[in-house]
Design an enzyme around this catalytic site. Structure first.
Site, PDB file in Angstrom:
ATOM      1  N   ARG A 251      -0.298  -1.858  -8.237  1.00 48.32           N
ATOM      2  CA  ARG A 251       0.522  -2.211  -7.077  1.00 48.32           C
ATOM      3  C   ARG A 251      -0.164  -1.722  -5.805  1.00 48.32           C
ATOM      4  NH1 ARG A 251       2.550  -5.410  -9.765  1.00 48.32           N
ATOM      5  NH2 ARG A 251       4.748  -5.743 -10.299  1.00 48.32           N
ATOM      6  N   ASP A 275      -6.662  -6.542  -6.815  1.00 47.07           N
ATOM      7  CA  ASP A 275      -5.832  -7.714  -7.140  1.00 47.07           C
ATOM      8  C   ASP A 275      -4.498  -7.634  -6.419  1.00 47.07           C
ATOM      9  OD1 ASP A 275      -5.322 -10.145  -8.604  1.00 47.07           O
ATOM     10  OD2 ASP A 275      -3.895  -8.995  -9.805  1.00 47.07           O
ATOM     11  N   GLU A 280       2.037  -7.572   0.440  1.00 44.07           N
ATOM     12  CA  GLU A 280       1.608  -8.909  -0.001  1.00 44.07           C
ATOM     13  C   GLU A 280       2.780  -9.886  -0.122  1.00 44.07           C
ATOM     14  OE1 GLU A 280      -0.085  -7.523  -3.846  1.00 44.07           O
ATOM     15  OE2 GLU A 280       1.474  -8.723  -4.809  1.00 44.07           O
ATOM     16  N   HIS A 312      -3.104 -11.253  -6.548  1.00 42.36           N
ATOM     17  CA  HIS A 312      -2.148 -10.782  -7.568  1.00 42.36           C
ATOM     18  C   HIS A 312      -2.068 -11.783  -8.722  1.00 42.36           C
ATOM     19  CE1 HIS A 312       1.670  -8.169  -8.189  1.00 42.36           C
ATOM     20  NE2 HIS A 312       1.167  -8.546  -9.341  1.00 42.36           N
TER      21      HIS A 312
HETATM   22  P1  NAI Z   1       3.472   0.803 -18.867  1.00 37.45           P
HETATM   23  O1  NAI Z   1       4.879   1.174 -18.505  1.00 37.45           O
HETATM   24  O2  NAI Z   1       3.139   0.459 -20.275  1.00 37.45           O
HETATM   25  O3  NAI Z   1       2.508   2.005 -18.436  1.00 37.45           O
HETATM   26  C1  NAI Z   1       2.599   2.679 -17.221  1.00 37.45           C
HETATM   27  C2  NAI Z   1       2.030   4.078 -17.428  1.00 37.45           C
HETATM   28  O4  NAI Z   1       1.965   4.706 -16.154  1.00 37.45           O
HETATM   29  C3  NAI Z   1       2.901   4.957 -18.333  1.00 37.45           C
HETATM   30  O5  NAI Z   1       2.096   5.575 -19.319  1.00 37.45           O
HETATM   31  C4  NAI Z   1       3.493   5.977 -17.366  1.00 37.45           C
HETATM   32  O6  NAI Z   1       3.729   7.248 -17.964  1.00 37.45           O
HETATM   33  C5  NAI Z   1       2.397   6.051 -16.312  1.00 37.45           C
HETATM   34  N1  NAI Z   1       2.840   6.597 -15.049  1.00 37.45           N
HETATM   35  C6  NAI Z   1       4.048   6.501 -14.456  1.00 37.45           C
HETATM   36  N2  NAI Z   1       4.036   7.144 -13.276  1.00 37.45           N
HETATM   37  C7  NAI Z   1       2.796   7.667 -13.144  1.00 37.45           C
HETATM   38  C8  NAI Z   1       2.168   8.447 -12.145  1.00 37.45           C
HETATM   39  N3  NAI Z   1       2.815   8.835 -11.053  1.00 37.45           N
HETATM   40  N4  NAI Z   1       0.880   8.801 -12.326  1.00 37.45           N
HETATM   41  C9  NAI Z   1       0.206   8.435 -13.431  1.00 37.45           C
HETATM   42  N5  NAI Z   1       0.747   7.700 -14.415  1.00 37.45           N
HETATM   43  C10 NAI Z   1       2.024   7.306 -14.263  1.00 37.45           C
HETATM   44  O7  NAI Z   1       3.075  -0.369 -17.872  1.00 37.45           O
HETATM   45  P2  NAI Z   1       1.920  -1.452 -18.036  1.00 37.45           P
HETATM   46  O8  NAI Z   1       2.416  -2.630 -18.764  1.00 37.45           O
HETATM   47  O9  NAI Z   1       0.693  -0.774 -18.523  1.00 37.45           O
HETATM   48  O10 NAI Z   1       1.715  -1.906 -16.511  1.00 37.45           O
HETATM   49  C11 NAI Z   1       1.245  -1.004 -15.529  1.00 37.45           C
HETATM   50  C12 NAI Z   1       1.454  -1.600 -14.133  1.00 37.45           C
HETATM   51  O11 NAI Z   1       0.576  -2.703 -13.939  1.00 37.45           O
HETATM   52  C13 NAI Z   1       2.848  -2.198 -13.897  1.00 37.45           C
HETATM   53  O12 NAI Z   1       3.795  -1.216 -13.532  1.00 37.45           O
HETATM   54  C14 NAI Z   1       2.609  -3.189 -12.784  1.00 37.45           C
HETATM   55  O13 NAI Z   1       2.832  -2.572 -11.542  1.00 37.45           O
HETATM   56  C15 NAI Z   1       1.131  -3.540 -12.927  1.00 37.45           C
HETATM   57  N6  NAI Z   1       0.937  -4.950 -13.316  1.00 37.45           N
HETATM   58  C16 NAI Z   1       0.166  -5.764 -12.522  1.00 37.45           C
HETATM   59  C17 NAI Z   1      -0.054  -7.086 -12.875  1.00 37.45           C
HETATM   60  C18 NAI Z   1      -0.958  -7.987 -12.085  1.00 37.45           C
HETATM   61  O14 NAI Z   1      -0.933  -9.217 -12.273  1.00 37.45           O
HETATM   62  N7  NAI Z   1      -1.809  -7.463 -11.210  1.00 37.45           N
HETATM   63  C19 NAI Z   1       0.585  -7.665 -14.035  1.00 37.45           C
HETATM   64  C20 NAI Z   1       1.287  -6.708 -14.852  1.00 37.45           C
HETATM   65  C21 NAI Z   1       1.480  -5.415 -14.477  1.00 37.45           C
END
Ligand code: NAI
Length: 346
Positions: A251, A275, A280, A312
């Protein structure tokens, strides 16, 4: 456009035939067909709208128990309007849900859910951005486009010599780490919760300060929260290695854009693959080519030869689009049936 397309037939069980879902920001070129297919398969009534959910378009949701949105902002006032039309469930066709005022939704009795999909699409994209950034791909492309076939200034680096740091070792971060395991780089990670599988795979968890000191490449995979807003800012950048490269497919708000720009201008930051950027909303997924945009940071970031910016779209693969549409509608049926819904935001 505010085109609204009512769907032709209502099939399925009685409760379902009256369960209506309004899908906002429906993309005609890839999602429409899928929603029509899932409407039949899951026996619900789906109204497809190409417009975004706004105060004006909210009236289209009248009679819908559920609505589906994308990553457009859902502040409290807009949620109130949807609540007044009887909407009880909002599913975002994304993994992140930081664009929704969750507290306001709770107060209004609206359940919020996301619609997850496999991590590979985004993880592949992040891995690609890492490779593109360390090999100066943007400059190579720019030179090739004007038939400048010189080499000076285009020397890249090899992953085997680098330390790559992943912040957030959830589904996507873990897949990036696994993708990277074949390249021979040193892999370090930071997460607020450490994961045993990650540790077993030869990745070392470090503190954030150690991350800044050790990583040659930093890839962000944490959700945006109040706590980690601008986690990469002036202070963090000053502690990083000279020439550090930053990849963000998570993000925009995780990075202070102005600090990033200053870091690139001074040479402290050697490259970036973005990305996602701050502010945005309203830009991405729209054709704004004739407009003067109110996002100076985006103009600046795009102008640097060592910064790759995409709109994105790391998620945008055949598998992700299929899964996200299906899970969005499945979640609505779970909600209507009072079943356990794995995608509900608690
Ligand atoms: P997930 O929920 O499986 O993993 C997120 C991880 O981040 C968890 O292990 C959590 O403990 C950790 N976390 C939370 N707060 C944190 C912090 N302050 N510092 C370090 N680690 C922290 O989520 P997933 O599926 O891996 O997605 C991650 C992010 O990717 C999403 O939240 C979304 O914002 C972004 N995303 C972007 C996309 C794109 O098209 N560019 C598409 C899909 C997701």
């Amino acid at each position: 456009t505010n085109e609204s397309v009512a769907c032709p037939d209502k099939v399925g069980q009685k409760w379902r035939s009256i369960m209506k879902i309004t899908v906002y920001n429906c993309r005609d070129f890839d999602e429409r067909e899928l929603f029509l297919k899932y409407e039949k398969e899951l026996g619900v009534e789906i109204q497809l709208c190409t417009c975004a959910p706004t105060q004006e378009s909210a009236a289209l949701s009248q009679g819908s128990l559920c609505i589906s949105i994308i990553t457009t902002a859902m502040p409290a006032e807009l949620l109130e309007t949807f609540a007044s039309y009887g909407v009880k469930y909002i599913v975002t066709r994304s993994i992140g849900y930081d664009h929704i005022d969750i507290a306001a939704a709770k107060r209004l009795g609206i359940t919020i859910a996301n619609s997850p999909y496999g991590p590979n699409g985004v993880a592949d994209y992040a891995t690609m951005l890492i490779l593109m950034t360390i090999r100066k791909m943007k400059s190579i492309e720019m030179r090739g486009a004007v038939q400048d076939y010189t080499l000076k200034g285009l020397q890249g680096r090899e992953l085997k010599d680098l330390t790559v740091g992943v912040i957030g070792t959830g589904r996507i971060g873990r897949t990036v780490l696994s993708n990277l395991s074949g390249f021979g780089c040193k892999r370090i990670a930071y997460d607020i919760y450490e994961n045993d599988e990650v540790k077993k795979s030869g990745v070392h968890y470090v503190t954030l300060d150690e991350m800044w000191q050790q990583a040659d490449v930093i890839s962000l995979h944490a959700p945006l929260t109040e706590e980690n807003h601008h986690m990469i800012g002036e202070d963090a950048i000053s502690k990083m290695k000279d020439g550090v490269m930053i990849i963000n497919t998570a993000r925009g708000g995780l990075i202070d854009s102005e600090a990033l720009i200053r870091g690139i201008e001074s040479g402290k930051i050697g490259g970036a693959g973005l990305d996602v950027v701050e502010n945005e909303f309203g830009l991405y997924y729209n054709d704004r080519r004739e407009d003067i945009l109110d996002n100076r940071e985006l103009y600046l970031l795009r102008s640097f030869p060592n910064v790759t910016v995409s709109h994105h779209m790391a998620f945008y693969t055949d598998d992700c689009v299929r899964t996200v549409a299906r899970n969005a509608i499945m979640g609505c049926t779970y909600f209507a049936e009072g079943k356990e819904n794995p995608w509900e935001v608690k």
